[in-house]
Design a protein around this motif. Structure first.
Motif, PDB file in Angstrom:
ATOM      1  N   VAL A 329       0.829  -1.203   0.000  1.00 13.71           N
ATOM      2  CA  VAL A 329       0.000   0.000   0.000  1.00 13.71           C
ATOM      3  C   VAL A 329       0.867   1.258   0.000  1.00 13.71           C
ATOM      4  CG1 VAL A 329      -1.617   1.371   1.382  1.00 13.71           C
ATOM      5  CG2 VAL A 329      -2.032  -1.070   1.032  1.00 13.71           C
ATOM      6  N   SER A 330       1.876   1.290   0.868  1.00 12.03           N
ATOM      7  CA  SER A 330       2.731   2.482   0.944  1.00 12.03           C
ATOM      8  C   SER A 330       3.507   2.685  -0.354  1.00 12.03           C
ATOM      9  CB  SER A 330       3.689   2.377   2.126  1.00 12.03           C
ATOM     10  OG  SER A 330       4.547   1.247   2.005  1.00 12.03           O
ATOM     11  N   ASN A 331       4.024   1.605  -0.935  1.00 14.65           N
ATOM     12  CA  ASN A 331       4.746   1.717  -2.206  1.00 14.65           C
ATOM     13  C   ASN A 331       3.860   2.267  -3.308  1.00 14.65           C
ATOM     14  OD1 ASN A 331       6.983  -1.219  -1.996  1.00 14.65           O
ATOM     15  ND2 ASN A 331       7.022   0.757  -0.974  1.00 14.65           N
ATOM     16  N   GLU A 332       2.645   1.741  -3.427  1.00 14.54           N
ATOM     17  CA  GLU A 332       1.761   2.149  -4.515  1.00 14.54           C
ATOM     18  C   GLU A 332       1.220   3.562  -4.308  1.00 14.54           C
ATOM     19  OE1 GLU A 332       1.748   0.711  -7.132  1.00 14.54           O
ATOM     20  OE2 GLU A 332       2.199  -1.387  -6.781  1.00 14.54           O
ATOM     21  N   LEU A 333       0.923   3.936  -3.072  1.00 17.96           N
ATOM     22  CA  LEU A 333       0.476   5.305  -2.822  1.00 17.96           C
ATOM     23  C   LEU A 333       1.591   6.293  -3.099  1.00 17.96           C
ATOM     24  CD1 LEU A 333      -1.673   4.971   0.438  1.00 17.96           C
ATOM     25  CD2 LEU A 333      -2.474   5.203  -1.916  1.00 17.96           C
ATOM     26  N   GLY A 334       2.808   5.955  -2.691  1.00 17.45           N
ATOM     27  CA  GLY A 334       3.941   6.828  -2.973  1.00 17.45           C
ATOM     28  C   GLY A 334       4.191   6.978  -4.458  1.00 17.45           C
ATOM     29  N   ALA A 335       3.892   5.934  -5.220  1.00 14.31           N
ATOM     30  CA  ALA A 335       4.060   5.975  -6.676  1.00 14.31           C
ATOM     31  C   ALA A 335       2.879   6.650  -7.372  1.00 14.31           C
ATOM     32  CB  ALA A 335       4.234   4.553  -7.216  1.00 14.31           C
ATOM     33  N   GLY A 336       1.869   7.068  -6.604  1.00 11.73           N
ATOM     34  CA  GLY A 336       0.705   7.694  -7.204  1.00 11.73           C
ATOM     35  C   GLY A 336      -0.197   6.714  -7.910  1.00 11.73           C
ATOM     36  N   GLN A 337      -0.302   5.512  -7.367  1.00  9.49           N
ATOM     37  CA  GLN A 337      -1.121   4.462  -7.973  1.00  9.49           C
ATOM     38  C   GLN A 337      -2.224   4.043  -6.997  1.00  9.49           C
ATOM     39  OE1 GLN A 337      -0.703   3.370 -11.000  1.00  9.49           O
ATOM     40  NE2 GLN A 337       1.393   3.835 -11.613  1.00  9.49           N
ATOM     41  N   PRO A 338      -3.259   4.856  -6.806  1.00  4.26           N
ATOM     42  CA  PRO A 338      -4.287   4.554  -5.794  1.00  4.26           C
ATOM     43  C   PRO A 338      -5.056   3.268  -6.071  1.00  4.26           C
ATOM     44  CG  PRO A 338      -4.996   6.358  -7.213  1.00  4.26           C
ATOM     45  CD  PRO A 338      -3.551   6.113  -7.528  1.00  4.26           C
ATOM     46  N   GLN A 339      -5.331   2.964  -7.335  1.00  6.62           N
ATOM     47  CA  GLN A 339      -6.109   1.772  -7.640  1.00  6.62           C
ATOM     48  C   GLN A 339      -5.311   0.500  -7.374  1.00  6.62           C
ATOM     49  OE1 GLN A 339      -9.311   2.016  -8.157  1.00  6.62           O
ATOM     50  NE2 GLN A 339      -9.027   4.229  -7.955  1.00  6.62           N
ATOM     51  N   ARG A 340      -4.008   0.581  -7.574  1.00  8.37           N
ATOM     52  CA  ARG A 340      -3.166  -0.581  -7.251  1.00  8.37           C
ATOM     53  C   ARG A 340      -3.095  -0.792  -5.741  1.00  8.37           C
ATOM     54  NH1 ARG A 340       0.168  -2.872 -11.108  1.00  8.37           N
ATOM     55  NH2 ARG A 340       0.125  -1.883 -13.161  1.00  8.37           N
ATOM     56  N   ALA A 341      -3.078   0.306  -4.989  1.00 13.81           N
ATOM     57  CA  ALA A 341      -3.096   0.194  -3.525  1.00 13.81           C
ATOM     58  C   ALA A 341      -4.392  -0.455  -3.063  1.00 13.81           C
ATOM     59  CB  ALA A 341      -2.928   1.571  -2.891  1.00 13.81           C
ATOM     60  N   ARG A 342      -5.498  -0.055  -3.683  1.00 15.81           N
ATOM     61  CA  ARG A 342      -6.794  -0.637  -3.330  1.00 15.81           C
ATOM     62  C   ARG A 342      -6.844  -2.111  -3.710  1.00 15.81           C
ATOM     63  NH1 ARG A 342     -11.842  -1.431  -5.569  1.00 15.81           N
ATOM     64  NH2 ARG A 342     -13.610  -1.046  -4.159  1.00 15.81           N
ATOM     65  N   LEU A 343      -6.271  -2.455  -4.848  1.00 12.86           N
ATOM     66  CA  LEU A 343      -6.216  -3.860  -5.261  1.00 12.86           C
ATOM     67  C   LEU A 343      -5.421  -4.680  -4.254  1.00 12.86           C
ATOM     68  CD1 LEU A 343      -6.621  -6.176  -7.316  1.00 12.86           C
ATOM     69  CD2 LEU A 343      -4.541  -5.368  -8.476  1.00 12.86           C
ATOM     70  N   ALA A 344      -4.313  -4.116  -3.791  1.00 13.37           N
ATOM     71  CA  ALA A 344      -3.497  -4.820  -2.792  1.00 13.37           C
ATOM     72  C   ALA A 344      -4.310  -5.100  -1.533  1.00 13.37           C
ATOM     73  CB  ALA A 344      -2.261  -3.986  -2.451  1.00 13.37           C
ATOM     74  N   LEU A 345      -5.128  -4.128  -1.126  1.00 12.80           N
ATOM     75  CA  LEU A 345      -5.967  -4.308   0.060  1.00 12.80           C
ATOM     76  C   LEU A 345      -6.985  -5.417  -0.154  1.00 12.80           C
ATOM     77  CD1 LEU A 345      -7.117  -3.448   2.815  1.00 12.80           C
ATOM     78  CD2 LEU A 345      -8.492  -1.746   1.601  1.00 12.80           C
ATOM     79  N   VAL A 346      -7.645  -5.421  -1.302  1.00 12.93           N
ATOM     80  CA  VAL A 346      -8.670  -6.437  -1.584  1.00 12.93           C
ATOM     81  C   VAL A 346      -8.061  -7.836  -1.566  1.00 12.93           C
ATOM     82  CG1 VAL A 346     -10.268  -7.310  -3.327  1.00 12.93           C
ATOM     83  CG2 VAL A 346     -10.128  -4.845  -2.886  1.00 12.93           C
TER      84      VAL A 346
END
Length: 510
Positions: A329-346
């Protein structure tokens, strides 16, 4: 589906809204691609979680092995070492563990934004802060026996516990360094070196214990010294890796005066992180203490201790899953990839629910056997079998909340989670435990029912928070946090990019 590349000052410090909206638009995918994304994300998380689970088990085994060696010295050394270890966890280790967890947000988001130089700066700030904090904590450890006696604990046991903790003071400083190095590497997806160093120290620890406890006749002092040696050995091994490994050449560029500036960026997250962890850990210690006030304290304390130790053992699996999700989540948010962060959570939620159901079923099936591993007393075995279904439910809830808390750390919600934990454990769990155990006279099972009530509230609160999350805004907050960290040390966008963001490709999980 390829990730949008971050190249140039505008992507690092430019219009965050335009960048995020571009990414969100590019996230639209066909069903086949989405399936491959889910599978790929699951592989990444399991590749991270597996070694992290092993690391958690190995590093926690150090103190357990030392207590076991003291157990073979007699009942008094065992009681003293057990009490000392519990006191050390409450007054020292939990604080340092919680504060180091702030690096999961800071380092994870900086790594995702490809501002690799900032990871080393954050690490140095964490090390300086935790070493400074260890000084007053070591004073508390020095007066362990005095504190325990003032709390009306047995004088002889308290004296032995004080001796153990005094000799274990050097491990307090090593523990803070170890947790900081763990987070520094974890957020870069570098996990196998952590597993190897922890494996080496855990493998050698029984030998060191045997030499110091028996061969040199240091007894309880030897077990404490063995902890010092093992913790510091692990720190040295990881430090050597960070210093000389090519994988860290862009994230660790040596000591820098920049780390002396803007300590508030670390403290602002570290204190809520510590409070968040301590509120949770202390509640379980409180339940064990409350069991000593029940009608049959010897039986109740024994069963509750077995239950807590079993729960912590299963919890190590959830710690690995939560750590993996925090990193993703932290990696993807830092990269500006919110949907990938959400996918990681799911993906993590599905894995956590599956693991929780499996562990719960195994716990229930093993309820008549599990107690025999800890005691030969038929009364204890029967009581353990009776409480195991409740333990299965608490394992399921605790594992789920641990994963959700990992997502919260990745986003930087430590302050919010501290308030959630305060309410869940000290407004709901502990009062409910007292009500069930003492007013409704359900005994130890009532104490555990109180814990389940608290876990239920914690899970529901985290689910509500995450369900209401705007991931686009979280990504912008992460980008802004990295911007502020860079500006605080006087680094312009161009200088940040010169640290290797265009020439260096981050390694795959190792």
């Amino acid at each position: 589906m390829e990730r949008e590349e971050i190249s140039g000052p505008e992507s690092a410090y430019g219009d965050g809204n335009r960048r995020i909206s571009h990414v969100v638009g590019s996230e639209a995918c066909q069903e086949g691609h989405c399936r491959s994304d889910v599978i790929g994300e699951a592989k990444r998380q399991l590749g991270l979680a597996g070694p992290l689970i092993v690391v958690s088990i190995l590093q926690n085994s150090i103190q357990l092995i030392s207590v076991m060696f003291n157990g073979h010295l007699g009942e008094l050394p065992l009681s003293s070492a057990s009490l000392a270890t519990s006191f050390a966890s409450v007054t020292g280790f939990s604080f340092l563990l919680g504060m180091a967890s702030a690096l999961e947000t800071l380092c994870g988001q900086a790594y995702g934004a490809k501002h690799y130089h900032l990871l080393g700066i954050h690490l140095q700030r964490a090390v300086l802060t935790l070493l400074s904090l260890s000084i007053p904590l070591s004073v508390i450890w020095f007066y362990t026996s005095t504190i325990l006696i003032s709390l009306h604990q047995d004088h002889e046991i308290s004296t032995g516990a004080g001796t153990f903790n005094r000799w274990m003071i050097p491990s307090l400083f090593a523990f803070g360094l170890l947790q900081s190095l763990n987070r520094f590497l974890q957020t870069q997806n570098i996990v196998f070196p952590m597993m190897i160093s922890s494996g080496v120290t855990a493998l050698l620890h029984p030998i060191v214990c045997w030499l110091l406890v028996y061969k040199f006749g240091l007894r309880i002092k030897g077990a404490a010294l063995a902890n010092n040696i093992s913790y510091w050995s692990n720190v040295i091994l990881l430090s050597i890796y960070v210093k000389f490994s090519a994988a860290c050449r862009h994230t660790w560029t040596g000591f820098s005066k920049d780390a002396l500036h803007d300590f508030f960026s670390f403290i602002r997250l570290a204190i809520p992180s510590a409070v968040m962890i301590c509120f949770e850990y202390w509640s379980f210690e409180t339940v064990v203490l409350l069991s000593g006030l029940l009608t049959n304290p010897k039986l109740e304390t024994s069963v509750l201790s077995i239950s807590v130790n079993t729960m912590w053992m299963v919890y190590m699996i959830s710690v690995g899953l939560g750590g993996a999700l925090s990193t993703r989540v932290s990696n993807e948010l830092g990269a500006g990839q919110p949907q990938r962060a959400r996918l990681a959570l799911v993906v993590a939620v599905v894995v956590a629910l599956s693991e929780g159901v499996f562990v719960g079923i195994v716990t229930i099936l093993a309820r008549h056997v599990w107690g025999t591993l800890f005691s030969n007393e038929k009364e204890v075995i029967r009581y353990v079998a009776k409480i195991m279904p409740l333990l299965a439910l608490s394992d399921f809830l605790d594992g789920f909340q641990c994963v959700l808390s990992g997502a919260a750390r990745g986003c930087g919600w430590q302050k919010l989670c501290a308030f959630i934990n305060l309410g869940a454990y000290y407004v709901v769990a502990i009062p409910s435990a007292v009500l069930f155990a003492f007013f409704f006279r359900i005994g130890g099972m009532g104490l555990w029912m109180g814990i389940i009530c608290g876990l239920s509230v914690q899970v529901m609160a985290l689910v509500i928070v995450i369900a209401c999350t705007n991931w686009d805004k979280e990504a912008m907050k992460a980008v802004r946090r990295v911007q502020e960290a860079g500006r605080a040390i006087g680094m312009e966008p161009e200088s940040l990019l010169s640290k290797g963001t265009e020439t260096y490709q981050p390694p795959a999980p190792t």
